[in-house]
Write an enzyme that holds these catalytic residues in place. Sequence first.
Site, PDB file in Angstrom:
ATOM      1  N   LYS A   1       0.819  -1.213   0.000  1.00  0.00           N
ATOM      2  CA  LYS A   1       0.000   0.000   0.000  1.00  0.00           C
ATOM      3  C   LYS A   1       0.853   1.263   0.000  1.00  0.00           C
ATOM      4  O   LYS A   1       0.397   2.314  -0.448  1.00  0.00           O
ATOM      5  CB  LYS A   1      -0.981  -0.034   1.159  1.00  0.00           C
TER       6      LYS A   1
HETATM    7  C1  LIG Z   1      -4.409  -4.586   1.034  1.00  0.00           C
HETATM    8  C2  LIG Z   1      -3.629  -5.860   0.950  1.00  0.00           C
HETATM    9  C3  LIG Z   1      -3.973  -6.895   0.051  1.00  0.00           C
HETATM   10  C4  LIG Z   1      -5.192  -6.838  -0.852  1.00  0.00           C
HETATM   11  O1  LIG Z   1      -5.072  -5.877  -1.878  1.00  0.00           O
HETATM   12  P1  LIG Z   1      -6.379  -5.357  -2.665  1.00  0.00           P
HETATM   13  O2  LIG Z   1      -5.928  -4.218  -3.477  1.00  0.00           O
HETATM   14  O3  LIG Z   1      -7.360  -4.973  -1.582  1.00  0.00           O
HETATM   15  O4  LIG Z   1      -6.886  -6.503  -3.481  1.00  0.00           O
HETATM   16  C5  LIG Z   1      -3.155  -8.025  -0.010  1.00  0.00           C
HETATM   17  N1  LIG Z   1      -2.076  -8.146   0.801  1.00  0.00           N
HETATM   18  C6  LIG Z   1      -1.720  -7.181   1.682  1.00  0.00           C
HETATM   19  C7  LIG Z   1      -0.536  -7.400   2.549  1.00  0.00           C
HETATM   20  C8  LIG Z   1      -2.477  -6.001   1.789  1.00  0.00           C
HETATM   21  O5  LIG Z   1      -2.113  -5.055   2.679  1.00  0.00           O
END
Ligand SMILES: *Cc1c(COP(=O)(O)O)cnc(C)c1O
Length: 468
Positions: free
Chosen positions: A113
Amino acid sequence: MKYRSTRGGMQPLPFSEILLEGLAPDGGLALPESLPQIDAQVLESWRTLSYPGLATEVLGLFIDDIPKSDLSRLVHEAYRPGVFDAEEIVPLKPLSDGLSLLGLSQGPTLAFKDMAMQFLGQVFEYVLAERDTTLNILGATSGDTGSAAEYALRGKRGISVFMLSPHGRMSDFQRAQMYSLQDANIHNLALKGVFDECQDIVKTLSGDLAFKSRYHLGAVNSINWARIAAQVVYYFWGWLRATTGPGQQVSFAVPSGNFGNILAGHIARSMGLPVRRLVLATNENNVLEEFFRTGIYRPRSAAQTQATSSPSMDISRASNFERFVFDLVGQDAAEVRALWDELARDGEFDLSYLQPEFEASYGFVGGVSTHADRLRTIRSVHESTGVLIDPHTADGVKVAQQYVEPGIPMLVLETALPAKFSETIEQAIGKPAEPPANLRDLASLEQRVEVMDCDVELVRRYIEQHAA
Ligand SMILES: *Cc1c(COP(=O)(O)O)cnc(C)c1O
């Protein structure tokens, strides 16, 4: 480039007009009116660019109301060594059997993120300064998103962050990571309740339109288009690093929850990037895997959503999914509206007549990974390559293995580092994951957090007293 809504009820708007908004006024999601197309020659000319160089080119295609020189400065500020713990920002790490990891977790909170959020922090500050206004970000978090937002927005002019978290319910690592921030514009409010109650307070305050407009409340949730655009960049980067010439195909495997990460892959493929497959991996909460297998979309209730050992994928309703469905139904906004009406009425909709298209036209395939798969995959990757992967990435590796094809690189998106989920790592290999060197003393740092009762009026008062 102008943006429209998946539900057809928004006049076309430029990037900076949709940047600070959540849902479109008609309840839909913003999308470009048409996608830029990248031919093989342009793609080849990008081979020598650095990550921020490439990000300037790709983001420049989506953002034409910020001068390119300013955009370049923002992007170079967002993606630099010092913020990211790798010289190349996103390293490609070979595993074995045609699999590699695309290292998206070198940022300050050790999860992918950061890739989108670091850009968002720069572009928010820029647009707010241009308009001479302020923004108060209000959110609730149980982990990754809140910390990524705080690290991206710390110290930013004109922005304050109010992040609600459930008191005593986050891991030591997550608490230390968020609460150790000492920046005056970052406010951690630990509420004596559970995550859903924090989320309800956010909804109540954001739904109070007088309060919302008076205090310029905003959000950084996963439907924000700028986050998706920033994620498109690393699909191009991964392709450029895994190939040597034009036309070669690459597949990507993506641990998925809200469908934000893999949607960016779909956008990159729709722009002409030679992507063979987009492999969607879910954990036990397999709403999306079920859709790609059957064509039926059936979100679950919170009560039907399991708490798993890949918690960031414990999502019952995939907030970005509507953008993909818009393409599936031939970009027919009336059809999207009808489907979401059906969803509200029946709790599901059926696109099984289109199921053969999912792979044939869009490259999508899916698979599920369970707790046992996760542990086995972490252990076997560690034994065979020495590389330690986190539980979410392990879900991606497990499902990717089903779809590897000779001669086609399979890049698994590394969505977090193992140190963040050390308990599961210990279960898998008998010892915890080492935190990165720069975070070893995280637990001993002073923490700054306001503990309060789970009461919307207390939160309201706190924002009134501390707003930007
Ligand atoms: C947010 C997240 C996901 C999922 O990603 P999306 O964009 O919601 O599909 C997968 N793994 C981790 C570690 C995350 O923080």
